[in-house]
Design a protein around this motif. Structure first.
Motif, PDB file in Angstrom:
ATOM      1  N   ALA A  99       0.839  -1.206   0.000  1.00 53.82           N
ATOM      2  CA  ALA A  99       0.000   0.000   0.000  1.00 53.82           C
ATOM      3  C   ALA A  99       0.871   1.252   0.000  1.00 53.82           C
ATOM      4  CB  ALA A  99      -0.921  -0.002   1.218  1.00 53.82           C
ATOM      5  N   TYR A 100       1.957   1.224   0.779  1.00 53.20           N
ATOM      6  CA  TYR A 100       2.867   2.373   0.867  1.00 53.20           C
ATOM      7  C   TYR A 100       3.503   2.682  -0.480  1.00 53.20           C
ATOM      8  CZ  TYR A 100       7.210   4.863   2.027  1.00 53.20           C
ATOM      9  OH  TYR A 100       8.258   5.751   2.064  1.00 53.20           O
ATOM     10  N   ILE A 101       4.025   1.651  -1.158  1.00 51.01           N
ATOM     11  CA  ILE A 101       4.721   1.883  -2.418  1.00 51.01           C
ATOM     12  C   ILE A 101       3.742   2.334  -3.506  1.00 51.01           C
ATOM     13  CG2 ILE A 101       4.654  -0.412  -3.495  1.00 51.01           C
ATOM     14  CD1 ILE A 101       7.742   1.868  -3.110  1.00 51.01           C
ATOM     15  N   ASN A 102       2.488   1.895  -3.422  1.00 46.32           N
ATOM     16  CA  ASN A 102       1.477   2.388  -4.358  1.00 46.32           C
ATOM     17  C   ASN A 102       1.234   3.887  -4.155  1.00 46.32           C
ATOM     18  OD1 ASN A 102       1.234  -0.142  -5.376  1.00 46.32           O
ATOM     19  ND2 ASN A 102      -0.754  -0.602  -4.469  1.00 46.32           N
ATOM     20  N   ALA A 103       1.197   4.309  -2.896  1.00 50.12           N
ATOM     21  CA  ALA A 103       1.026   5.737  -2.613  1.00 50.12           C
ATOM     22  C   ALA A 103       2.226   6.539  -3.115  1.00 50.12           C
ATOM     23  CB  ALA A 103       0.834   5.953  -1.114  1.00 50.12           C
ATOM     24  N   ILE A 104       3.409   5.972  -3.006  1.00 49.81           N
ATOM     25  CA  ILE A 104       4.628   6.648  -3.437  1.00 49.81           C
ATOM     26  C   ILE A 104       4.712   6.747  -4.961  1.00 49.81           C
ATOM     27  CG2 ILE A 104       7.156   6.414  -3.574  1.00 49.81           C
ATOM     28  CD1 ILE A 104       6.385   7.385  -0.873  1.00 49.81           C
ATOM     29  N   LEU A 105       4.416   5.650  -5.663  1.00 49.08           N
ATOM     30  CA  LEU A 105       4.749   5.538  -7.089  1.00 49.08           C
ATOM     31  C   LEU A 105       3.605   5.782  -8.068  1.00 49.08           C
ATOM     32  CD1 LEU A 105       7.065   2.379  -7.046  1.00 49.08           C
ATOM     33  CD2 LEU A 105       7.731   4.793  -6.990  1.00 49.08           C
ATOM     34  N   ASN A 106       2.373   5.507  -7.666  1.00 54.59           N
ATOM     35  CA  ASN A 106       1.298   5.467  -8.650  1.00 54.59           C
ATOM     36  C   ASN A 106       0.851   6.826  -9.171  1.00 54.59           C
ATOM     37  OD1 ASN A 106       1.448   2.751  -8.251  1.00 54.59           O
ATOM     38  ND2 ASN A 106      -0.644   2.476  -7.520  1.00 54.59           N
ATOM     39  N   TYR A 107       1.459   7.891  -8.643  1.00 52.45           N
ATOM     40  CA  TYR A 107       1.093   9.239  -9.090  1.00 52.45           C
ATOM     41  C   TYR A 107       2.100   9.816 -10.091  1.00 52.45           C
ATOM     42  CZ  TYR A 107      -2.487   9.393  -5.445  1.00 52.45           C
ATOM     43  OH  TYR A 107      -3.600   9.132  -4.670  1.00 52.45           O
ATOM     44  N   HIS A 108       3.065   9.019 -10.507  1.00 50.88           N
ATOM     45  CA  HIS A 108       4.156   9.550 -11.324  1.00 50.88           C
ATOM     46  C   HIS A 108       4.042   9.176 -12.795  1.00 50.88           C
ATOM     47  CE1 HIS A 108       6.275  11.123  -7.866  1.00 50.88           C
ATOM     48  NE2 HIS A 108       6.121   9.967  -7.252  1.00 50.88           N
ATOM     49  N   ASN A 109       2.883   8.719 -13.225  1.00 49.66           N
ATOM     50  CA  ASN A 109       2.681   8.360 -14.622  1.00 49.66           C
ATOM     51  C   ASN A 109       1.713   9.338 -15.284  1.00 49.66           C
ATOM     52  OD1 ASN A 109       4.150   5.709 -14.556  1.00 49.66           O
ATOM     53  ND2 ASN A 109       2.534   5.220 -13.098  1.00 49.66           N
ATOM     54  N   SER A 110       1.828   9.446 -16.602  1.00 50.13           N
ATOM     55  CA  SER A 110       0.852  10.217 -17.384  1.00 50.13           C
ATOM     56  C   SER A 110      -0.139   9.220 -17.971  1.00 50.13           C
ATOM     57  CB  SER A 110       1.557  11.005 -18.496  1.00 50.13           C
ATOM     58  OG  SER A 110       2.418  11.968 -17.962  1.00 50.13           O
ATOM     59  N   TYR A 111      -1.293   9.110 -17.350  1.00 51.87           N
ATOM     60  CA  TYR A 111      -2.286   8.142 -17.777  1.00 51.87           C
ATOM     61  C   TYR A 111      -3.145   8.730 -18.891  1.00 51.87           C
ATOM     62  CZ  TYR A 111      -0.911   6.023 -13.354  1.00 51.87           C
ATOM     63  OH  TYR A 111      -0.181   5.485 -12.319  1.00 51.87           O
ATOM     64  N   LYS A 112      -3.308   7.958 -19.966  1.00 53.44           N
ATOM     65  CA  LYS A 112      -3.998   8.475 -21.144  1.00 53.44           C
ATOM     66  C   LYS A 112      -5.516   8.373 -21.047  1.00 53.44           C
ATOM     67  CE  LYS A 112      -0.173   7.485 -24.296  1.00 53.44           C
ATOM     68  NZ  LYS A 112       0.259   6.766 -25.510  1.00 53.44           N
ATOM     69  N   ALA A 113      -6.011   7.359 -20.370  1.00 53.01           N
ATOM     70  CA  ALA A 113      -7.459   7.159 -20.395  1.00 53.01           C
ATOM     71  C   ALA A 113      -7.928   6.438 -19.143  1.00 53.01           C
ATOM     72  CB  ALA A 113      -7.858   6.362 -21.632  1.00 53.01           C
ATOM     73  N   ASN A 114      -9.206   6.624 -18.845  1.00 53.28           N
ATOM     74  CA  ASN A 114      -9.864   5.903 -17.764  1.00 53.28           C
ATOM     75  C   ASN A 114     -10.522   4.680 -18.387  1.00 53.28           C
ATOM     76  OD1 ASN A 114     -11.249   4.979 -15.572  1.00 53.28           O
ATOM     77  ND2 ASN A 114     -12.641   6.730 -15.420  1.00 53.28           N
ATOM     78  N   LYS A 115      -9.762   3.573 -18.444  1.00 51.89           N
ATOM     79  CA  LYS A 115     -10.238   2.407 -19.182  1.00 51.89           C
ATOM     80  C   LYS A 115     -10.334   1.169 -18.306  1.00 51.89           C
ATOM     81  CE  LYS A 115      -9.436   2.894 -24.122  1.00 51.89           C
ATOM     82  NZ  LYS A 115      -8.832   2.271 -25.308  1.00 51.89           N
ATOM     83  N   ASP A 116     -11.425   0.462 -18.491  1.00 54.09           N
ATOM     84  CA  ASP A 116     -11.584  -0.852 -17.895  1.00 54.09           C
ATOM     85  C   ASP A 116     -10.782  -1.843 -18.740  1.00 54.09           C
ATOM     86  OD1 ASP A 116     -13.488  -2.597 -16.010  1.00 54.09           O
ATOM     87  OD2 ASP A 116     -13.338  -3.591 -17.945  1.00 54.09           O
ATOM     88  N   ILE A 117     -10.234  -2.870 -18.103  1.00 53.75           N
ATOM     89  CA  ILE A 117      -9.413  -3.832 -18.826  1.00 53.75           C
ATOM     90  C   ILE A 117     -10.176  -4.489 -19.974  1.00 53.75           C
ATOM     91  CG2 ILE A 117      -9.946  -5.694 -17.190  1.00 53.75           C
ATOM     92  CD1 ILE A 117      -7.154  -6.815 -17.704  1.00 53.75           C
ATOM     93  N   PHE A 118     -11.470  -4.714 -19.801  1.00 51.64           N
ATOM     94  CA  PHE A 118     -12.248  -5.393 -20.836  1.00 51.64           C
ATOM     95  C   PHE A 118     -12.422  -4.500 -22.059  1.00 51.64           C
ATOM     96  CE2 PHE A 118     -15.891  -7.562 -22.781  1.00 51.64           C
ATOM     97  CZ  PHE A 118     -15.506  -8.884 -22.632  1.00 51.64           C
ATOM     98  N   ASP A 119     -12.413  -3.189 -21.855  1.00 44.21           N
ATOM     99  CA  ASP A 119     -12.505  -2.255 -22.972  1.00 44.21           C
ATOM    100  C   ASP A 119     -11.151  -2.027 -23.633  1.00 44.21           C
ATOM    101  OD1 ASP A 119     -15.243  -1.855 -22.428  1.00 44.21           O
ATOM    102  OD2 ASP A 119     -14.748  -0.351 -20.910  1.00 44.21           O
ATOM    103  N   ALA A 120     -10.078  -2.168 -22.859  1.00 43.83           N
ATOM    104  CA  ALA A 120      -8.740  -1.878 -23.369  1.00 43.83           C
ATOM    105  C   ALA A 120      -8.137  -3.042 -24.157  1.00 43.83           C
ATOM    106  CB  ALA A 120      -7.816  -1.512 -22.217  1.00 43.83           C
ATOM    107  N   ILE A 121      -8.495  -4.260 -23.796  1.00 45.78           N
ATOM    108  CA  ILE A 121      -7.912  -5.443 -24.421  1.00 45.78           C
ATOM    109  C   ILE A 121      -8.985  -6.200 -25.206  1.00 45.78           C
ATOM    110  CG2 ILE A 121      -6.616  -7.577 -24.026  1.00 45.78           C
ATOM    111  CD1 ILE A 121      -5.137  -5.027 -23.161  1.00 45.78           C
TER     112      ILE A 121
END
Length: 258
Positions: A99-121
């Motif tokens: 949980a800690y590392i997710n709080a540290i790292l998950n904000y450092h990406n440029s996410y292109k879309a709000n996609k569900d896996i079933f829609d993306a793949i």
């Protein structure tokens, strides 16, 4: 050219070599949490609030960034006041650090879309699909589209779930694997990915996901699907502290992938 200053071609070669070394190290190392703890060691002084619920652990850093990790029904015990360091041989610590590392790292990406896996793949174009971890809403979508899938889960009981004794063979034959990110903290991740053939596509899924490029260097990992939350939103930790799970707190976040 001054001595010691590489040319552009030499710099590019060094960068490629460095990336190759990272990939080789990632493929040969023990498992993800050990890797990340060496780079981003646990620092309790960065934590503003830590809550332990029945289904999840949630951490909000002092800068407002929030990370979560499923408990998989484990009764997590962790006294942050007496834990200056993380012991990754202890399941309680592994959940908290995830949980800690997710709080540290998950904000450092440029996410292109709000996609569900079933829609993306395009799963309709995939074959021999295996799901490790029972994602009920996703299974429903597969059923509606009549896409066959073999499901395995150590913790759930359902008529759709196959006997775990068949999992190893299913992984060997799989062309596509949807793998729960809880496999990272429960230390089954590397064994699972190593059981797949070289041309298998693995998609990590769940709010416990570590959304960092290094995760993509593990064997066959193609995409990672997780969630990020608005900074300083108290609703996530409140939901977790009250014993709620993804159906309650995921609407407060955004589904993302790398």
């Amino acid at each position: 050219m001054q001595a010691g200053i590489p040319t552009a071609r030499e710099a590019m070669s060094l960068a490629i070599a460095s990336q190759d070394q990272i990939i080789l190290k990632m493929q040969n190392m023990t498992e993800p949490l050990i890797h990340f703890n060496k780079i981003y060691p646990f620092d309790k002084n960065q934590i503003g609030q830590l809550v332990i619920g029945e289904k999840y652990v949630g951490i909000m850093l002092k800068n407002g960034q929030t990370g979560v990790c499923s408990t998989l029904k484990n009764d997590v015990v962790f006294d942050i006041g007496n834990k200056p360091n993380i012991d990754l041989n202890d399941l309680n610590h592994r959940i908290v650090y995830n949980a800690y590392i997710n709080a540290i790292l998950n904000y450092h990406n440029s996410y292109k879309a709000n996609k569900d896996i079933f829609d993306a793949i395009e799963f309709s174009q995939k074959n021999n699909i295996v799901m490790i971890g029972y994602f009920r809403p996703l299974v429903k979508k597969f059923a509606e589209e009549k896409i066959p899938i073999n499901i395995f889960d150590l913790y759930e009981q359902d008529h759709n779930i196959q006997p775990v004794s068949q999992q190893k063979q299913a992984l060997k034959e799989a062309g596509t694997v949807i793998l729960t990110s809880t496999s990272i903290f429960n230390n089954t991740f590397k064994d699972i990915v190593q059981q797949t053939k070289h041309d298998c596509d693995i998609y990590l899924l769940g709010p416990s996901s570590i959304l960092h490029p290094h995760m993509l260097t593990f064997r066959n990992i193609k995409n990672i699907f997780g969630a990020v939350f608005k900074k300083n939103d108290p609703r996530i930790l409140e939901a977790i502290e009250n014993g709620n799970g993804t159906q309650t707190f995921l609407p407060f976040g955004t589904k993302v992938c790398i």
